[in-house]
Design a protein around this motif. Sequence first.
Motif, PDB file in Angstrom:
ATOM      1  N   ASP A 150      45.021  37.300  37.856  1.00 42.09           N
ATOM      2  CA  ASP A 150      46.130  37.526  36.926  1.00 42.09           C
ATOM      3  C   ASP A 150      47.491  37.428  37.592  1.00 42.09           C
ATOM      4  N   GLY A 151      47.529  37.118  38.892  1.00 40.37           N
ATOM      5  CA  GLY A 151      48.788  37.049  39.608  1.00 40.37           C
ATOM      6  C   GLY A 151      49.115  38.311  40.381  1.00 40.37           C
ATOM      7  N   SER A 152      48.361  39.382  40.163  1.00 37.34           N
ATOM      8  CA  SER A 152      48.527  40.595  40.965  1.00 37.34           C
ATOM      9  C   SER A 152      48.030  40.326  42.379  1.00 37.34           C
ATOM     10  N   THR A 153      48.374  41.220  43.302  1.00 40.67           N
ATOM     11  CA  THR A 153      47.866  41.090  44.671  1.00 40.67           C
ATOM     12  C   THR A 153      47.223  42.400  45.109  1.00 40.67           C
ATOM     13  N   VAL A 154      46.247  42.288  45.997  1.00 38.60           N
ATOM     14  CA  VAL A 154      45.609  43.459  46.589  1.00 38.60           C
ATOM     15  C   VAL A 154      45.625  43.292  48.099  1.00 38.60           C
ATOM     16  N   LYS A 169      40.398  41.523  27.568  1.00 32.58           N
ATOM     17  CA  LYS A 169      40.897  42.817  27.106  1.00 32.58           C
ATOM     18  C   LYS A 169      41.377  43.734  28.229  1.00 32.58           C
ATOM     19  N   ARG A 170      40.837  43.570  29.406  1.00 31.16           N
ATOM     20  CA  ARG A 170      41.220  44.479  30.487  1.00 31.16           C
ATOM     21  C   ARG A 170      40.970  43.846  31.846  1.00 31.16           C
ATOM     22  N   ARG A 171      41.635  44.435  32.835  1.00 31.08           N
ATOM     23  CA  ARG A 171      41.484  44.011  34.226  1.00 31.08           C
ATOM     24  C   ARG A 171      40.982  45.207  35.032  1.00 31.08           C
ATOM     25  N   ILE A 172      39.749  45.124  35.492  1.00 35.51           N
ATOM     26  CA  ILE A 172      39.155  46.244  36.219  1.00 35.51           C
ATOM     27  C   ILE A 172      38.831  45.800  37.636  1.00 35.51           C
ATOM     28  N   VAL A 173      39.286  46.595  38.600  1.00 35.77           N
ATOM     29  CA  VAL A 173      38.940  46.404  40.003  1.00 35.77           C
ATOM     30  C   VAL A 173      38.153  47.621  40.442  1.00 35.77           C
ATOM     31  N   GLU A 174      36.960  47.402  40.942  1.00 28.73           N
ATOM     32  CA  GLU A 174      36.147  48.503  41.459  1.00 28.73           C
ATOM     33  C   GLU A 174      36.293  48.542  42.981  1.00 28.73           C
ATOM     34  N   LEU A 175      36.850  49.632  43.481  1.00 29.84           N
ATOM     35  CA  LEU A 175      36.963  49.820  44.929  1.00 29.84           C
ATOM     36  C   LEU A 175      35.656  50.426  45.427  1.00 29.84           C
ATOM     37  N   VAL A 184      50.812  45.164  40.948  1.00 31.88           N
ATOM     38  CA  VAL A 184      50.256  44.731  39.665  1.00 31.88           C
ATOM     39  C   VAL A 184      51.265  43.927  38.847  1.00 31.88           C
ATOM     40  N   THR A 185      50.810  42.807  38.319  1.00 27.89           N
ATOM     41  CA  THR A 185      51.591  42.020  37.366  1.00 27.89           C
ATOM     42  C   THR A 185      51.445  42.637  35.984  1.00 27.89           C
ATOM     43  N   ALA A 186      52.570  42.885  35.315  1.00 23.40           N
ATOM     44  CA  ALA A 186      52.539  43.544  34.010  1.00 23.40           C
ATOM     45  C   ALA A 186      51.871  42.662  32.952  1.00 23.40           C
ATOM     46  N   ASP A 187      51.024  43.301  32.148  1.00 20.22           N
ATOM     47  CA  ASP A 187      50.371  42.634  31.030  1.00 20.22           C
ATOM     48  C   ASP A 187      49.966  43.732  30.051  1.00 20.22           C
ATOM     49  N   ARG A 188      50.801  43.987  29.045  1.00 14.18           N
ATOM     50  CA  ARG A 188      50.559  45.115  28.142  1.00 14.18           C
ATOM     51  C   ARG A 188      49.300  44.933  27.308  1.00 14.18           C
ATOM     52  N   GLU A 189      48.831  43.721  27.171  1.00 18.02           N
ATOM     53  CA  GLU A 189      47.621  43.472  26.387  1.00 18.02           C
ATOM     54  C   GLU A 189      46.354  43.741  27.190  1.00 18.02           C
ATOM     55  N   ARG A 190      46.500  43.768  28.506  1.00 15.04           N
ATOM     56  CA  ARG A 190      45.317  43.983  29.359  1.00 15.04           C
ATOM     57  C   ARG A 190      45.654  45.020  30.439  1.00 15.04           C
ATOM     58  N   PRO A 191      45.294  46.271  30.229  1.00 15.96           N
ATOM     59  CA  PRO A 191      45.583  47.293  31.233  1.00 15.96           C
ATOM     60  C   PRO A 191      44.892  46.985  32.557  1.00 15.96           C
ATOM     61  N   PHE A 192      45.535  47.397  33.642  1.00 17.47           N
ATOM     62  CA  PHE A 192      45.001  47.208  34.997  1.00 17.47           C
ATOM     63  C   PHE A 192      44.429  48.546  35.448  1.00 17.47           C
ATOM     64  N   ILE A 193      43.128  48.571  35.745  1.00 16.55           N
ATOM     65  CA  ILE A 193      42.424  49.815  36.068  1.00 16.55           C
ATOM     66  C   ILE A 193      41.680  49.651  37.386  1.00 16.55           C
ATOM     67  N   VAL A 194      41.835  50.620  38.269  1.00 16.42           N
ATOM     68  CA  VAL A 194      41.080  50.651  39.524  1.00 16.42           C
ATOM     69  C   VAL A 194      40.089  51.802  39.442  1.00 16.42           C
ATOM     70  N   GLU A 195      38.804  51.499  39.576  1.00 17.03           N
ATOM     71  CA  GLU A 195      37.748  52.512  39.542  1.00 17.03           C
ATOM     72  C   GLU A 195      37.268  52.808  40.960  1.00 17.03           C
ATOM     73  N   ARG A 202      44.950  54.001  36.131  1.00 20.99           N
ATOM     74  CA  ARG A 202      45.386  52.979  35.173  1.00 20.99           C
ATOM     75  C   ARG A 202      46.886  52.748  35.271  1.00 20.99           C
ATOM     76  N   ALA A 203      47.274  51.482  35.362  1.00 20.08           N
ATOM     77  CA  ALA A 203      48.689  51.133  35.477  1.00 20.08           C
ATOM     78  C   ALA A 203      48.970  49.875  34.671  1.00 20.08           C
ATOM     79  N   LEU A 204      50.254  49.622  34.387  1.00 19.86           N
ATOM     80  CA  LEU A 204      50.668  48.361  33.783  1.00 19.86           C
ATOM     81  C   LEU A 204      51.378  47.546  34.868  1.00 19.86           C
TER      82      LEU A 204
END
Length: 346
Positions: A150-154, A169-175, A184-195, A202-204
Amino acid sequence: MNRSVDSNAPDGAATSAAEQAADWFARQETGALSEAANLEFRAWLAGDPANAQAYDAIKCMWSTYDLIPPSAVGEQLAVESSSSTRLTSSVIVSRRDFGSRRRRFHPKLIGMMAAAVCALAVLISFNYGARWQADMFTAVGEVRTVSLPDGSTVTLNTDSAVRLRFDEKRRIVELLAGEADFKVTADRERPFIVEAAGGSARALGTQFAVRHDETGATVTVEEHDVAVTFMSTPGAQPQTQTLSAGQSVTYSSAAGLQAVRSVDLDRATSWRRGWLSFEDRPLGEVIDELDRYLPGWIKITNPDLRARHVTCAIPLDQPALALDHLKQTLGLRTVRLTPYLTLIRE
């Protein structure tokens, strides 16, 4: 575990199966357990399969440790004490609380530290298991920045692993293991979640870091806000905290979601810039953190030594040389029993 049964029960600070197994093993090696303590040990052993696995690993590797003759330890100590290594990068250390008095290298402490390293097999198997499941990971001592779809970086810290689940619908990263910093690149339609460790952050559009180890997870916010949610047991009421920049929170199955605290972001994120930075922190904390960037285990043999405070800045491009310089500056001594086990003493 009921601590009132026996005053010699393992220290309450030993929270992981590996630490508890090392504590029980050391007590059995240095003297017979009381009847009450033996019952408590058997209950602990049967209480969780991870306990039995950790204890079996200790017994297996202890047999190897027994093959090392005492003379070899003495000879290695003499070699380590007489050698000197020049560190090209700077290491700044405060000698506060470090006097000239030397303590005896107590056999029980040797046993406890050697026993603790036996649990390495359990911890390594966890990280390698995480790597098999991961979409990206780093080796011990490696720090790497990767672009996400999505253009975000880790930015992955040493010995870390993540798995991605991105959809419409969503962007999930499992650590899965270790530590990661997310921009995180902002995307209000798809929340960014790290589990991680049973919880989520959860962040935008923001920047934050998550650290996952065997005891739980810690979330630290660098920009904007992050909502952290943790459920201690399935079906329980979720706990939620909203963090702002400069705040951090830790959660675990043992302690739940803890209180939000303020942090020094420069120090908390110094690893991204190639440094570990500590101000007036226990030496044990410093060594434990440096240990993450080196293969094997480094252990301090004396609890009093672990508790002494230092201020230091350690470069991560040469962690082994940084350890040598730290040792020399503080007047410490090391014993390398194997390439993967180093003991530190006064």
